[in-house]
Design a protein around this motif. Structure first.
Motif, mmCIF file in Angstrom:
data_model
loop_
_atom_site.group_PDB
_atom_site.id
_atom_site.type_symbol
_atom_site.label_atom_id
_atom_site.label_comp_id
_atom_site.label_asym_id
_atom_site.label_seq_id
_atom_site.Cartn_x
_atom_site.Cartn_y
_atom_site.Cartn_z
ATOM 1 N N GLY A 85 25.191 31.671 43.402
ATOM 2 C CA GLY A 85 25.465 30.237 43.344
ATOM 3 C C GLY A 85 25.734 29.683 41.966
ATOM 4 N N ARG A 86 25.474 30.481 40.931
ATOM 5 C CA ARG A 86 25.689 29.991 39.564
ATOM 6 C C ARG A 86 25.663 31.166 38.593
ATOM 7 N N LEU A 87 26.016 30.885 37.350
ATOM 8 C CA LEU A 87 25.836 31.811 36.241
ATOM 9 C C LEU A 87 25.164 31.068 35.097
ATOM 10 N N ASP A 88 24.412 31.804 34.285
ATOM 11 C CA ASP A 88 23.822 31.238 33.075
ATOM 12 C C ASP A 88 24.378 31.891 31.814
ATOM 13 N N VAL A 89 24.828 33.139 31.949
ATOM 14 C CA VAL A 89 25.323 33.907 30.805
ATOM 15 C C VAL A 89 26.585 34.652 31.217
ATOM 16 N N VAL A 90 27.596 34.605 30.354
ATOM 17 C CA VAL A 90 28.796 35.423 30.533
ATOM 18 C C VAL A 90 29.025 36.222 29.255
ATOM 19 N N PHE A 91 29.054 37.537 29.385
ATOM 20 C CA PHE A 91 29.442 38.403 28.271
ATOM 21 C C PHE A 91 30.829 38.947 28.598
ATOM 22 N N ALA A 92 31.852 38.358 27.974
ATOM 23 C CA ALA A 92 33.241 38.768 28.180
ATOM 24 C C ALA A 92 33.511 39.966 27.276
ATOM 25 N N ASN A 93 33.235 41.132 27.805
ATOM 26 C CA ASN A 93 33.188 42.352 27.005
ATOM 27 C C ASN A 93 34.362 43.300 27.272
ATOM 28 N N ALA A 94 34.942 43.233 28.464
ATOM 29 C CA ALA A 94 35.960 44.207 28.842
ATOM 30 C C ALA A 94 37.136 44.176 27.861
ATOM 31 N N GLY A 95 37.560 45.366 27.461
ATOM 32 C CA GLY A 95 38.691 45.458 26.548
ATOM 33 C C GLY A 95 39.154 46.897 26.429
#
Length: 256
Positions: A85-95
């Motif tokens: 239902g929600r997020l608190d943290v996003v680690f945009a790591n893919a590369g």
């Protein structure tokens, strides 16, 4: 070794590129600190192996998704919405890595790297924002290469500079929602990919260039991401954290 803190109790985190290396180590760190974690990556076998290694039961969930594919990200967001239902943290790591002289880079390679390293990060953030709670945190994975010219890294470095700039712009744009956006710039990190693609001689040369006298570990990165995502970093916003053992800022004594 268990982490003696619970900074992420009750928090929901997404880690892209979460099946190995820095992403997997960060997922483990967040789990150790109490979070529920969704890991996303392209390969299902790698994700299955990561879930088994993390051994966190229903506190970790894996979703196969290519961040360069908008429909895959829509599916990822749908899964997170349904389960949490929600997020608190996003680690945009893919590369992806890409190292070649500019004269050798084809248009297809240009599109491939930009699609993952910039478009993928941009879309990951854009599509997860409706789920991200006010007061949440985003951490973007950039690179030490944006701080120093590196031969044969023009395409890679340009995409990593783009996401660093994106993080700074979004720090201002999302401030009314109290969402903090920071980036990290890892140095030489001994991930499985690094071990597989870098010669022993190049690794030894890298160590000589680092004031700390060693390569970094994925756990070094995980600790920094966890800090930036935690309330302990509540006054850090729009910052880039170099995690490089002094590679950029310090000259090793052995080089003098």
């Amino acid at each position: 070794m268990p982490i003696a803190t619970a900074r992420f109790d009750g928090k929901i985190a997404l880690v892209t590129g979460g099946s190995s290396g820095m992403g997997l180590a960060t997922a483990r760190r967040l789990l150790d600190e109490g979070a529920q974690v969704v890991i996303a990556a392209r390969g299902k076998p790698g994700l299955d192996a990561a879930v088994e290694e993390l051994n966190a039961g229903d506190r970790v969930h894996a979703v196969s998704a290519d961040v360069a594919d908008s429909s895959d990200l829509d599916g990822l967001v749908d899964v997170i919405a349904a389960q949490h239902g929600r997020l608190d943290v996003v680690f945009a790591n893919a590369g992806v890595g890409a190292f070649a002289p500019i004269t050798d880079i084809t248009e297809a390679e240009l599109d491939r790297v930009i699609s993952t390293n910039f478009k993928g990060v941009f879309l990951t953030i854009q599509k997860t924002l409706p789920l991200l709670a006010d007061g949440g945190a985003i951490v973007v994975n950039s690179s030490w290469a944006v701080h120093r010219g590196v031969p044969a890294a023009s395409l890679y470095s340009a995409t990593k500079a783009a996401v660093l700039s994106l993080a700074q712009s979004l720090a201002a744009e999302l401030a009314p929602r109290k969402i903090r956006v920071n980036s990290i710039s890892p140095g030489y990190i001994e991930t499985p990919s690094y071990r597989a693609n870098v010669s022993d001689a190049a690794k030894a040369a890298a160590v000589q260039a680092v004031a700390a006298g060693r390569l970094g570990t994925s756990e070094d990165i995980a600790a920094a991401v966890a800090f930036l995502a935690s309330d302990e970093a509540s006054y850090l916003n729009g910052q880039d954290l170099l995690i490089d053992g002094g590679l950029i800022a310090a000259i090793p004594a052995t080089m003098l």
